[in-house]
Design a protein around this motif. Structure first.
Motif, PDB file in Angstrom:
ATOM      1  N   SER A  44       0.841  -1.181   0.000  1.00 53.07           N
ATOM      2  CA  SER A  44       0.000   0.000   0.000  1.00 53.07           C
ATOM      3  C   SER A  44       0.881   1.237   0.000  1.00 53.07           C
ATOM      4  O   SER A  44       2.052   1.176   0.385  1.00 53.07           O
ATOM      5  CB  SER A  44      -0.919   0.019   1.225  1.00 53.07           C
ATOM      6  N   PRO A  45       0.333   2.385  -0.433  1.00 49.25           N
ATOM      7  CA  PRO A  45       1.078   3.630  -0.272  1.00 49.25           C
ATOM      8  C   PRO A  45       1.236   3.944   1.210  1.00 49.25           C
ATOM      9  O   PRO A  45       0.464   3.456   2.045  1.00 49.25           O
ATOM     10  CB  PRO A  45       0.181   4.671  -0.961  1.00 49.25           C
ATOM     11  N   THR A  46       2.210   4.773   1.534  1.00 48.30           N
ATOM     12  CA  THR A  46       2.390   5.202   2.912  1.00 48.30           C
ATOM     13  C   THR A  46       1.174   6.006   3.356  1.00 48.30           C
ATOM     14  O   THR A  46       0.738   6.926   2.671  1.00 48.30           O
ATOM     15  CB  THR A  46       3.655   6.055   3.060  1.00 48.30           C
ATOM     16  N   MET A  47       0.616   5.625   4.500  1.00 48.71           N
ATOM     17  CA  MET A  47      -0.573   6.311   5.003  1.00 48.71           C
ATOM     18  C   MET A  47      -0.219   7.703   5.499  1.00 48.71           C
ATOM     19  O   MET A  47       0.886   7.949   5.981  1.00 48.71           O
ATOM     20  CB  MET A  47      -1.195   5.505   6.141  1.00 48.71           C
ATOM     21  N   GLU A  48      -1.178   8.627   5.371  1.00 43.54           N
ATOM     22  CA  GLU A  48      -0.977   9.988   5.851  1.00 43.54           C
ATOM     23  C   GLU A  48      -0.673   9.971   7.344  1.00 43.54           C
ATOM     24  O   GLU A  48      -1.349   9.284   8.123  1.00 43.54           O
ATOM     25  CB  GLU A  48      -2.238  10.814   5.581  1.00 43.54           C
ATOM     26  N   GLY A  49       0.353  10.704   7.728  1.00 47.40           N
ATOM     27  CA  GLY A  49       0.753  10.755   9.120  1.00 47.40           C
ATOM     28  C   GLY A  49       1.744   9.681   9.514  1.00 47.40           C
ATOM     29  O   GLY A  49       2.227   9.670  10.646  1.00 47.40           O
ATOM     30  N   MET A  50       2.056   8.752   8.579  1.00 47.79           N
ATOM     31  CA  MET A  50       2.988   7.669   8.892  1.00 47.79           C
ATOM     32  C   MET A  50       4.233   7.732   8.009  1.00 47.79           C
ATOM     33  O   MET A  50       4.885   6.721   7.759  1.00 47.79           O
ATOM     34  CB  MET A  50       2.298   6.313   8.738  1.00 47.79           C
ATOM     35  N   GLU A  51       4.550   8.937   7.542  1.00 51.36           N
ATOM     36  CA  GLU A  51       5.683   9.089   6.641  1.00 51.36           C
ATOM     37  C   GLU A  51       7.010   8.672   7.283  1.00 51.36           C
ATOM     38  O   GLU A  51       7.952   8.292   6.587  1.00 51.36           O
ATOM     39  CB  GLU A  51       5.778  10.549   6.161  1.00 51.36           C
ATOM     40  N   ASP A  52       7.091   8.768   8.610  1.00 47.19           N
ATOM     41  CA  ASP A  52       8.336   8.420   9.293  1.00 47.19           C
ATOM     42  C   ASP A  52       8.375   6.958   9.733  1.00 47.19           C
ATOM     43  O   ASP A  52       9.359   6.517  10.337  1.00 47.19           O
ATOM     44  CB  ASP A  52       8.528   9.311  10.522  1.00 47.19           C
ATOM     45  N   ALA A  53       7.306   6.211   9.462  1.00 52.14           N
ATOM     46  CA  ALA A  53       7.282   4.792   9.841  1.00 52.14           C
ATOM     47  C   ALA A  53       8.305   4.030   9.011  1.00 52.14           C
ATOM     48  O   ALA A  53       8.541   4.351   7.844  1.00 52.14           O
ATOM     49  CB  ALA A  53       5.896   4.212   9.627  1.00 52.14           C
ATOM     50  N   PRO A  54       8.950   3.024   9.586  1.00 45.86           N
ATOM     51  CA  PRO A  54       9.943   2.262   8.816  1.00 45.86           C
ATOM     52  C   PRO A  54       9.291   1.506   7.664  1.00 45.86           C
ATOM     53  O   PRO A  54       8.150   1.056   7.761  1.00 45.86           O
ATOM     54  CB  PRO A  54      10.534   1.301   9.851  1.00 45.86           C
ATOM     55  N   HIS A  55      10.015   1.399   6.564  1.00 43.68           N
ATOM     56  CA  HIS A  55       9.553   0.627   5.415  1.00 43.68           C
ATOM     57  C   HIS A  55      10.071  -0.802   5.574  1.00 43.68           C
ATOM     58  O   HIS A  55      11.271  -1.062   5.445  1.00 43.68           O
ATOM     59  CB  HIS A  55      10.064   1.241   4.110  1.00 43.68           C
ATOM     60  N   VAL A  56       9.178  -1.715   5.883  1.00 43.13           N
ATOM     61  CA  VAL A  56       9.560  -3.106   6.140  1.00 43.13           C
ATOM     62  C   VAL A  56       8.498  -4.039   5.570  1.00 43.13           C
ATOM     63  O   VAL A  56       7.349  -3.639   5.344  1.00 43.13           O
ATOM     64  CB  VAL A  56       9.697  -3.385   7.657  1.00 43.13           C
ATOM     65  N   TRP A  57       8.889  -5.286   5.351  1.00 44.58           N
ATOM     66  CA  TRP A  57       7.914  -6.333   5.087  1.00 44.58           C
ATOM     67  C   TRP A  57       7.404  -6.833   6.432  1.00 44.58           C
ATOM     68  O   TRP A  57       8.189  -7.312   7.255  1.00 44.58           O
ATOM     69  CB  TRP A  57       8.541  -7.479   4.289  1.00 44.58           C
ATOM     70  N   SER A  58       6.117  -6.674   6.677  1.00 43.18           N
ATOM     71  CA  SER A  58       5.529  -7.095   7.953  1.00 43.18           C
ATOM     72  C   SER A  58       4.974  -8.506   7.833  1.00 43.18           C
ATOM     73  O   SER A  58       4.355  -8.858   6.822  1.00 43.18           O
ATOM     74  CB  SER A  58       4.389  -6.147   8.354  1.00 43.18           C
ATOM     75  N   VAL A  59       5.210  -9.301   8.871  1.00 40.11           N
ATOM     76  CA  VAL A  59       4.694 -10.667   8.933  1.00 40.11           C
ATOM     77  C   VAL A  59       3.451 -10.670   9.815  1.00 40.11           C
ATOM     78  O   VAL A  59       3.480 -10.193  10.945  1.00 40.11           O
ATOM     79  CB  VAL A  59       5.754 -11.631   9.500  1.00 40.11           C
ATOM     80  N   TYR A  60       2.348 -11.193   9.267  1.00 38.93           N
ATOM     81  CA  TYR A  60       1.098 -11.318  10.018  1.00 38.93           C
ATOM     82  C   TYR A  60       0.872 -12.788  10.347  1.00 38.93           C
ATOM     83  O   TYR A  60       0.883 -13.638   9.450  1.00 38.93           O
ATOM     84  CB  TYR A  60      -0.082 -10.779   9.204  1.00 38.93           C
TER      85      TYR A  60
END
Length: 243
Positions: A44-60
């Motif tokens: 997904s695109p980076t959500m508004e307000g989460m621009e500083d969140a790390p770019h990672v592959w998340s495991v669910y």
């Protein structure tokens, strides 16, 4: 979450052969990555307000009762990072950090059951968590999800395969960082399978990514550590039986 979704889609199309479902504006522009029409990942695109969140592959991690597993996770020392929420008709999700600091999600499926292909080119081959305190991580995931372990590590690099309740083979691993890993942060990671690791590493470079660990053989095949357009780290591997 990609800073430039189109660029990221192009990168993984070139490296792994992915195609994509239509981006859904009502769900933040989320789309599924596909192999022969079957889901193998999500972007997904980076959500508004989460621009500083790390770019990672998340495991669910799958759950059939996210509220019950959330309670177990809290009791076992996890920190909730994203409150559980329903995602339309697709399912429910939340995000946690385990007691060692490794971040993971939970997903209770409804219409969206997660990735539907594994252990073939373009699909997930393996997931694991690496942390400075693998013993604490093993205790946590056993308490929350009932993991059982097969220890295959040694004194220099502890590592154990885990099997989920009712599983007939290992589903992933928990281990400690290699001695030369420096100050690597605890994290879950994902490995995607490819037909030829060396060729895939060259595709990564040509497509604007980078290789931090050159292709090499290990007990179960051949692998390399790569990073995508936003610096998101992932592993490419060819299992031994397909080499």
């Amino acid at each position: 979450m990609a800073s430039d979704l189109e660029r990221t889609q192009t990168f993984y199309r070139d490296v792994l052969g992915w195609t994509y479902s239509e981006s859904q504006p009502e769900y933040g522009g989320y789309c599924n990555a596909l192999v022969d029409g079957d889901v193998v990942a999500g972007l997904s695109p980076t959500m508004e307000g989460m621009e500083d969140a790390p770019h990672v592959w998340s495991v669910y991690l799958a759950t059939d009762d996210i509220a019950a597993h959330a309670a177990k996770a809290g009791n076992a020392g996890a920190t909730q990072l994203l409150e559980t929420m329903e995602v339309g008709p697709f399912g429910s999700m939340g995000m946690w950090a385990d007691p060692t600091g490794a971040v993971f999600g939970m997903w209770q499926a409804n219409e969206h059951t997660g990735f539907t292909r594994v252990e073939e080119p373009g699909a997930v081959a393996w997931c694991d968590v690496m942390t400075a305190d693998p013993a604490a991580a093993r205790e946590f995931y056993a308490a929350v999800f009932g993991y059982e372990y097969q220890d295959i590590g040694d004194d220099s690099m502890p590592y154990a395969l885990f099997t989920v309740p009712g599983g007939d083979r290992p589903a992933g691993g928990i281990g400690g960082p290699a001695p030369d890993a420096g100050d690597a942060q605890p994290s879950w990671s994902v490995a995607f399978q490819v037909e030829d690791v060396d060729a895939a590493a060259e595709r990564v470079r040509r497509s604007g990514g980078s290789i931090s660990s050159e292709p090499s053989d290990f007990e179960y095949g051949r692998m390399t550590v790569a990073a995508g357009p936003d610096g998101e780290v992932f592993v490419l591997m060819t299992p031994a039986e397909t080499m």
